[in-house]
Write a protein that holds these residues in place. Sequence first.
Motif, PDB file in Angstrom:
ATOM      1  N   GLY A 237       0.792  -1.216   0.000  1.00  0.00           N
ATOM      2  CA  GLY A 237       0.000   0.000   0.000  1.00  0.00           C
ATOM      3  C   GLY A 237       0.825   1.267   0.000  1.00  0.00           C
ATOM      4  N   HIS A 238       1.501   1.544   1.120  1.00  0.00           N
ATOM      5  CA  HIS A 238       2.164   2.838   1.305  1.00  0.00           C
ATOM      6  C   HIS A 238       3.154   3.142   0.183  1.00  0.00           C
ATOM      7  CE1 HIS A 238       3.674   6.272   3.612  1.00  0.00           C
ATOM      8  NE2 HIS A 238       4.875   5.878   3.238  1.00  0.00           N
ATOM      9  N   ALA A 239       4.042   2.218  -0.104  1.00  0.00           N
ATOM     10  CA  ALA A 239       5.059   2.462  -1.125  1.00  0.00           C
ATOM     11  C   ALA A 239       4.430   2.592  -2.505  1.00  0.00           C
ATOM     12  CB  ALA A 239       6.091   1.331  -1.120  1.00  0.00           C
ATOM     13  N   LEU A 240       3.470   1.740  -2.797  1.00  0.00           N
ATOM     14  CA  LEU A 240       2.849   1.760  -4.124  1.00  0.00           C
ATOM     15  C   LEU A 240       2.095   3.066  -4.364  1.00  0.00           C
ATOM     16  CD1 LEU A 240       1.071  -1.219  -5.826  1.00  0.00           C
ATOM     17  CD2 LEU A 240       0.042   1.057  -5.904  1.00  0.00           C
ATOM     18  N   ILE A 241       1.327   3.505  -3.392  1.00  0.00           N
ATOM     19  CA  ILE A 241       0.592   4.756  -3.555  1.00  0.00           C
ATOM     20  C   ILE A 241       1.548   5.940  -3.620  1.00  0.00           C
ATOM     21  CG2 ILE A 241      -1.138   6.276  -2.526  1.00  0.00           C
ATOM     22  CD1 ILE A 241      -2.215   3.605  -3.696  1.00  0.00           C
ATOM     23  N   SER A 242       2.640   5.892  -2.863  1.00  0.00           N
ATOM     24  CA  SER A 242       3.645   6.956  -2.924  1.00  0.00           C
ATOM     25  C   SER A 242       4.293   7.004  -4.304  1.00  0.00           C
ATOM     26  CB  SER A 242       4.713   6.739  -1.851  1.00  0.00           C
ATOM     27  OG  SER A 242       4.151   6.812  -0.557  1.00  0.00           O
ATOM     28  N   ASP A 243       4.641   5.841  -4.842  1.00  0.00           N
ATOM     29  CA  ASP A 243       5.242   5.801  -6.183  1.00  0.00           C
ATOM     30  C   ASP A 243       4.276   6.323  -7.243  1.00  0.00           C
ATOM     31  OD1 ASP A 243       7.660   4.712  -5.310  1.00  0.00           O
ATOM     32  OD2 ASP A 243       6.959   2.648  -5.529  1.00  0.00           O
ATOM     33  N   ALA A 244       2.990   6.079  -7.037  1.00  0.00           N
ATOM     34  CA  ALA A 244       1.991   6.514  -8.018  1.00  0.00           C
ATOM     35  C   ALA A 244       1.933   8.035  -8.140  1.00  0.00           C
ATOM     36  CB  ALA A 244       0.610   5.963  -7.643  1.00  0.00           C
ATOM     37  N   LEU A 245       2.355   8.769  -7.109  1.00  0.00           N
ATOM     38  CA  LEU A 245       2.383  10.229  -7.182  1.00  0.00           C
ATOM     39  C   LEU A 245       3.359  10.706  -8.258  1.00  0.00           C
ATOM     40  CD1 LEU A 245       2.383  11.118  -3.373  1.00  0.00           C
ATOM     41  CD2 LEU A 245       0.462  11.266  -4.959  1.00  0.00           C
ATOM     42  N   TYR A 246       4.396   9.903  -8.506  1.00  0.00           N
ATOM     43  CA  TYR A 246       5.401  10.263  -9.500  1.00  0.00           C
ATOM     44  C   TYR A 246       5.186   9.550 -10.835  1.00  0.00           C
ATOM     45  CZ  TYR A 246       8.050  12.356  -5.685  1.00  0.00           C
ATOM     46  OH  TYR A 246       8.443  13.158  -4.635  1.00  0.00           O
ATOM     47  N   LEU A 247       4.815   8.280 -10.753  1.00  0.00           N
ATOM     48  CA  LEU A 247       4.745   7.455 -11.961  1.00  0.00           C
ATOM     49  C   LEU A 247       3.351   7.359 -12.557  1.00  0.00           C
ATOM     50  CD1 LEU A 247       6.902   4.463 -10.644  1.00  0.00           C
ATOM     51  CD2 LEU A 247       7.674   6.365 -12.080  1.00  0.00           C
ATOM     52  N   GLY A 248       2.343   7.704 -11.764  1.00  0.00           N
ATOM     53  CA  GLY A 248       0.967   7.452 -12.178  1.00  0.00           C
ATOM     54  C   GLY A 248       0.546   6.068 -11.724  1.00  0.00           C
ATOM     55  N   LEU A 249      -0.725   5.885 -11.441  1.00  0.00           N
ATOM     56  CA  LEU A 249      -1.197   4.627 -10.874  1.00  0.00           C
ATOM     57  C   LEU A 249      -1.029   3.456 -11.836  1.00  0.00           C
ATOM     58  CD1 LEU A 249      -2.525   3.283  -8.434  1.00  0.00           C
ATOM     59  CD2 LEU A 249      -4.762   3.874  -9.407  1.00  0.00           C
ATOM     60  N   GLU A 250      -1.361   3.665 -13.090  1.00  0.00           N
ATOM     61  CA  GLU A 250      -1.274   2.565 -14.055  1.00  0.00           C
ATOM     62  C   GLU A 250       0.161   2.086 -14.224  1.00  0.00           C
ATOM     63  OE1 GLU A 250      -2.769   1.358 -18.564  1.00  0.00           O
ATOM     64  OE2 GLU A 250      -2.944   3.436 -17.891  1.00  0.00           O
ATOM     65  N   GLU A 251       1.094   3.005 -14.411  1.00  0.00           N
ATOM     66  CA  GLU A 251       2.493   2.633 -14.590  1.00  0.00           C
ATOM     67  C   GLU A 251       3.062   2.019 -13.317  1.00  0.00           C
ATOM     68  OE1 GLU A 251       6.379   2.118 -16.070  1.00  0.00           O
ATOM     69  OE2 GLU A 251       4.393   2.243 -17.002  1.00  0.00           O
ATOM     70  N   THR A 252       2.652   2.509 -12.164  1.00  0.00           N
ATOM     71  CA  THR A 252       3.141   1.959 -10.904  1.00  0.00           C
ATOM     72  C   THR A 252       2.709   0.508 -10.735  1.00  0.00           C
ATOM     73  OG1 THR A 252       3.120   4.123  -9.836  1.00  0.00           O
ATOM     74  CG2 THR A 252       3.074   2.204  -8.389  1.00  0.00           C
ATOM     75  N   ILE A 253       1.461   0.221 -10.987  1.00  0.00           N
ATOM     76  CA  ILE A 253       0.987  -1.163 -10.873  1.00  0.00           C
ATOM     77  C   ILE A 253       1.695  -2.047 -11.895  1.00  0.00           C
ATOM     78  CG2 ILE A 253      -1.022  -2.662 -11.216  1.00  0.00           C
ATOM     79  CD1 ILE A 253      -2.707  -0.474  -9.875  1.00  0.00           C
ATOM     80  N   ARG A 254       1.925  -1.529 -13.086  1.00  0.00           N
ATOM     81  CA  ARG A 254       2.659  -2.304 -14.094  1.00  0.00           C
ATOM     82  C   ARG A 254       4.048  -2.656 -13.580  1.00  0.00           C
ATOM     83  NH1 ARG A 254       6.483  -2.369 -17.537  1.00  0.00           N
ATOM     84  NH2 ARG A 254       7.226  -0.293 -16.934  1.00  0.00           N
ATOM     85  N   GLN A 255       4.730  -1.673 -12.967  1.00  0.00           N
ATOM     86  CA  GLN A 255       6.085  -1.927 -12.486  1.00  0.00           C
ATOM     87  C   GLN A 255       6.098  -2.911 -11.312  1.00  0.00           C
ATOM     88  OE1 GLN A 255       8.865   1.263 -12.018  1.00  0.00           O
ATOM     89  NE2 GLN A 255       8.050   2.445 -13.737  1.00  0.00           N
ATOM     90  N   TYR A 256       5.118  -2.804 -10.422  1.00  0.00           N
ATOM     91  CA  TYR A 256       5.063  -3.756  -9.308  1.00  0.00           C
ATOM     92  C   TYR A 256       4.753  -5.161  -9.816  1.00  0.00           C
ATOM     93  CZ  TYR A 256       5.738  -0.611  -5.374  1.00  0.00           C
ATOM     94  OH  TYR A 256       6.304   0.253  -4.468  1.00  0.00           O
ATOM     95  N   ARG A 257       3.867  -5.277 -10.777  1.00  0.00           N
ATOM     96  CA  ARG A 257       3.582  -6.589 -11.345  1.00  0.00           C
ATOM     97  C   ARG A 257       4.852  -7.169 -12.005  1.00  0.00           C
ATOM     98  NH1 ARG A 257      -1.498  -8.267 -13.152  1.00  0.00           N
ATOM     99  NH2 ARG A 257      -0.256 -10.028 -13.936  1.00  0.00           N
ATOM    100  N   ALA A 258       5.652  -6.310 -12.620  1.00  0.00           N
ATOM    101  CA  ALA A 258       6.882  -6.764 -13.287  1.00  0.00           C
ATOM    102  C   ALA A 258       7.884  -7.333 -12.277  1.00  0.00           C
ATOM    103  CB  ALA A 258       7.519  -5.612 -14.058  1.00  0.00           C
ATOM    104  N   GLN A 259       7.845  -6.846 -11.035  1.00  0.00           N
ATOM    105  CA  GLN A 259       8.741  -7.375 -10.007  1.00  0.00           C
ATOM    106  C   GLN A 259       8.375  -8.803  -9.608  1.00  0.00           C
ATOM    107  OE1 GLN A 259      11.312  -5.225  -9.289  1.00  0.00           O
ATOM    108  NE2 GLN A 259      10.184  -3.984 -10.775  1.00  0.00           N
ATOM    109  N   LEU A 260       7.170  -9.212  -9.929  1.00  0.00           N
ATOM    110  CA  LEU A 260       6.675 -10.537  -9.539  1.00  0.00           C
ATOM    111  C   LEU A 260       6.663 -11.495 -10.720  1.00  0.00           C
ATOM    112  CD1 LEU A 260       3.703  -9.268  -7.349  1.00  0.00           C
ATOM    113  CD2 LEU A 260       5.915 -10.108  -6.538  1.00  0.00           C
ATOM    114  N   ALA A 261       7.605 -11.284 -11.621  1.00  0.00           N
ATOM    115  CA  ALA A 261       7.681 -12.116 -12.815  1.00  0.00           C
ATOM    116  C   ALA A 261       9.131 -12.548 -13.078  1.00  0.00           C
ATOM    117  CB  ALA A 261       7.139 -11.358 -14.024  1.00  0.00           C
TER     118      ALA A 261
END
Length: 238
Positions: free
Chosen positions: A214-238
């Motif tokens: 939660g905290h880190a992902l929402i914080s990253d979304a302030l810079y990257l945007g929510l869609e790109e942030t979720i894409r990047q987090y999903r990429a870490q799990l691959a």
Amino acid sequence: MTKLSVNINKVATLRNSRGGNKPNLLQVALDCEKFGAQGITVHPRPDERHIRYQDVYDLKAAIGTEFNIEGNCKEQKFVDLVLANKPAQVTLVPDELGQITSNHGWDTIKHQSYLQEIVAMFKEAGIRVSIFVDPDLKMVEAAATTGTDRIELYTEVYANQHKKNPEIAIKPYIIAAIRANELGLGLNAGHDLDLHNLHYFYQQIPNLLEVSIGHALISDALYLGLEETIRQYRAQLA
């Protein structure tokens, strides 16, 4: 596949700071799903300083991915909320009243009898149960005798130590994960995982089913945007 569940507490915190409905919590949850999140997590607390109890009802009625409700099951209002909404998963967290954020797992030995009772109640209602634990073999082994379906490893210590020495940081988590697998426990993880430490954790932990972030992902979304942030987090799990 390790699923990404997005904890939207921080979105609710921002909304509550000004009143009204900006940002719209429900819309954010639906957008998280659209952008690739495989679950939505909330952690309501008695003072409703972020997630409100009504939010839980609204989310349950609208989202299509797995719904995970975290919280202190020693609060009857929390228990009633979970039973009324029947999420895919309830994560039992030993928070104290007024605690800012979760900072330790259950003592599954000391609270064994209680956990057995509460786990059985939620499972009877058809809800998958996960118990929040530290990466301690004794706590993992005692969790297995409560009847829980899964454990969630508390990862703040890993996140803090990862910056200095990833191999030392991950070692107790690997040991705990292997033992959980041996005992037939499903394995989740969460707390302070981010784009810098998530992939290494994922690589090292066998049969990791889900991370809640939660905290880190929402914080990253302030810079990257929510869609790109979720894409990047999903990429870490691959």
